[in-house]
Design a protein around this motif. Sequence first.
Motif, mmCIF file in Angstrom:
data_model
loop_
_atom_site.group_PDB
_atom_site.id
_atom_site.type_symbol
_atom_site.label_atom_id
_atom_site.label_comp_id
_atom_site.label_asym_id
_atom_site.label_seq_id
_atom_site.Cartn_x
_atom_site.Cartn_y
_atom_site.Cartn_z
ATOM 1 N N UNK A 32 0.816 -1.208 0.000
ATOM 2 C CA UNK A 32 0.000 0.000 0.000
ATOM 3 C C UNK A 32 0.853 1.263 0.000
ATOM 4 N N UNK A 33 1.819 1.336 0.918
ATOM 5 C CA UNK A 33 2.562 2.589 1.068
ATOM 6 C C UNK A 33 3.656 2.758 0.022
ATOM 7 N N UNK A 34 4.092 1.661 -0.576
ATOM 8 C CA UNK A 34 5.045 1.781 -1.683
ATOM 9 C C UNK A 34 4.334 2.165 -2.980
ATOM 10 N N UNK A 35 3.294 1.400 -3.308
ATOM 11 C CA UNK A 35 2.659 1.524 -4.625
ATOM 12 C C UNK A 35 1.498 2.500 -4.638
ATOM 13 N N UNK A 36 0.891 2.746 -3.478
ATOM 14 C CA UNK A 36 -0.246 3.650 -3.348
ATOM 15 C C UNK A 36 -1.363 3.335 -4.351
ATOM 16 N N UNK A 37 -1.872 2.079 -4.378
ATOM 17 C CA UNK A 37 -2.954 1.739 -5.314
ATOM 18 C C UNK A 37 -4.222 2.524 -5.002
ATOM 19 N N UNK A 38 -4.960 2.875 -6.028
ATOM 20 C CA UNK A 38 -6.198 3.632 -5.878
ATOM 21 C C UNK A 38 -7.359 2.897 -6.532
ATOM 22 N N UNK A 39 -8.562 3.320 -6.207
ATOM 23 C CA UNK A 39 -9.763 2.720 -6.793
ATOM 24 C C UNK A 39 -9.905 3.110 -8.264
ATOM 25 N N UNK A 40 -10.349 2.167 -9.065
ATOM 26 C CA UNK A 40 -10.680 2.515 -10.449
ATOM 27 C C UNK A 40 -11.984 3.295 -10.517
ATOM 28 N N UNK A 41 -12.846 3.121 -9.518
ATOM 29 C CA UNK A 41 -14.100 3.866 -9.412
ATOM 30 C C UNK A 41 -14.116 4.538 -8.046
ATOM 31 N N UNK A 42 -13.891 5.861 -8.013
ATOM 32 C CA UNK A 42 -13.750 6.578 -6.755
ATOM 33 C C UNK A 42 -15.044 6.632 -5.952
ATOM 34 N N UNK A 43 -16.160 6.295 -6.559
ATOM 35 C CA UNK A 43 -17.442 6.319 -5.861
ATOM 36 C C UNK A 43 -17.846 4.957 -5.317
ATOM 37 N N UNK A 44 -17.027 3.953 -5.560
ATOM 38 C CA UNK A 44 -17.393 2.585 -5.184
ATOM 39 C C UNK A 44 -16.553 2.119 -3.992
ATOM 40 N N UNK A 45 -17.130 2.058 -2.783
ATOM 41 C CA UNK A 45 -16.354 1.589 -1.624
ATOM 42 C C UNK A 45 -16.003 0.111 -1.699
ATOM 43 N N UNK A 46 -16.689 -0.636 -2.581
ATOM 44 C CA UNK A 46 -16.404 -2.061 -2.733
ATOM 45 C C UNK A 46 -15.465 -2.355 -3.899
ATOM 46 N N UNK A 47 -14.920 -1.315 -4.491
ATOM 47 C CA UNK A 47 -13.985 -1.511 -5.603
ATOM 48 C C UNK A 47 -12.815 -2.366 -5.126
ATOM 49 N N UNK A 48 -12.549 -3.492 -5.793
ATOM 50 C CA UNK A 48 -11.495 -4.392 -5.310
ATOM 51 C C UNK A 48 -10.093 -3.845 -5.559
ATOM 52 N N UNK A 49 -9.231 -4.034 -4.568
ATOM 53 C CA UNK A 49 -7.814 -3.699 -4.688
ATOM 54 C C UNK A 49 -7.041 -5.011 -4.585
#
Length: 463
Positions: free
Chosen positions: A153-170
């Motif tokens: 998480x802190x190295x790559x800082x992945x983000x949601x593909x859909x910023x409105x979706x709390x269930x967006x898979x990471x």
Amino acid sequence: MAEAVGPHVLVIPYPAQGHMLSLLDLVHLLSSRARLAVTIAVTTKNRPLLDPLLSRSPAVVPLVLPFPDHPALPPGVENAKGLPLAFFRPLTHALAGLQDPLLRWARSTPHPPTAIISDFFLGWTSDLAAQLGIPRLVFSPSGALVVAVLHVLWRRMPQRSDLDDPDCPISFPEIPNSLALPWRQLSFLYRTHIVGEPISEFIKEGFLKNIASWGFVFNTFADLERVYLDHHRNDLGHPRVWAVGPLAQPDGPAERGGGASVAVGDIMTWLDGCPEGSVLLVAFGSQQVLAPPQAAALAGGLERSGARFIWCATEATAVPEGFEGRVADRGLVVRGWAPQVAILGHRAVAAFLTHCGWNSVLEAVTAGVAMLTWPMAADQFWNARLVVESAGVGLALCDDADAVPDADELARVVAESLGESGKQVRERAKELNRRALDAVKEGGSSYKDLEGLVAGLSKVMVK
């Protein structure tokens, strides 16, 4: 600087019960079995939390410091107990104010520290270690899988593909087994990170400093997390990754973590009257308060299951009126803290409905008890996956802090966990228990890793 006469470890815990308990167990091992000199730094109001440790480890020396002022914290706050999430980040930031007092102490004490072991929320201690010219080791109160996730998480800082979706898979393809979680179940500190905001950047830098530290100490054992421990050794590029758990053992202090609202002896007497393997323990840690609909669903499920149980409820949890009277012949409600390790170790207890905090998971493993998982926050979602999918010693019951279980389904899973259909899971739990106990015995993997840790600390002594 005075010449060192032997290894002297400065231990700096994070002031939250779930973090401190296992680190204090490690301090006990280092001071008693390994005969290392240990100083443990705490702030004034947290000093009483050391009493159980100091009573059985008289060689440990407490270093008590004033808590640093911080404009974003309410007056008098020194630990995370009952602290709203909004204050969690400034508490972590405030603790960095201990760096200068610790530096002055280390440079003036006749026997200066030769290494620092500190919680993974205290990345700033790497700077302290660098100023003193000594190694800093990260202690993880969570398992190796969770720390692998934090590093990604802190190295790559992945983000949601859909910023409105709390269930967006990471997803985490860098980690063995290629696990994924919905965005809402990732670390609160990560999800609330704001680029450029000072406290956010301080927390990010702390985790990155962990990755660059001299070594890692995990409260886990090889047979539970071997693949993730190996991943860390490969990822970090060095072998200084030690798995020394499970650190909590059945012969530890009965008052571990607090005092019970019901006398320990009364709880044990109640359990003595139950058949072997017939009781479910229900506990969600010292912080989690069930909302009234959740408490009602849990009570309904326990009542309909027909099972014997002990429900350890926080003082603020609204146990439904009349419930205790209706189940008095087979159920016991304990309000506030309860002696979880002692309860889990009783022959009558066969299953544990848990939020899957890492301490609770390892305490269940050490007791050979199957788990019903209801993760709610932080590392608990990953821990539940490990328990159910990797280790096969648990059944998934519910998921998320806001979830309200179906009472009938809850009753079914509880009955299954104690009945014939749950026998295979209970047998796997007993087998994992044997492996956990073997790990800490002389010659076991955790025993050897503790020896390796002590040897490493001895080699880097400041002369």
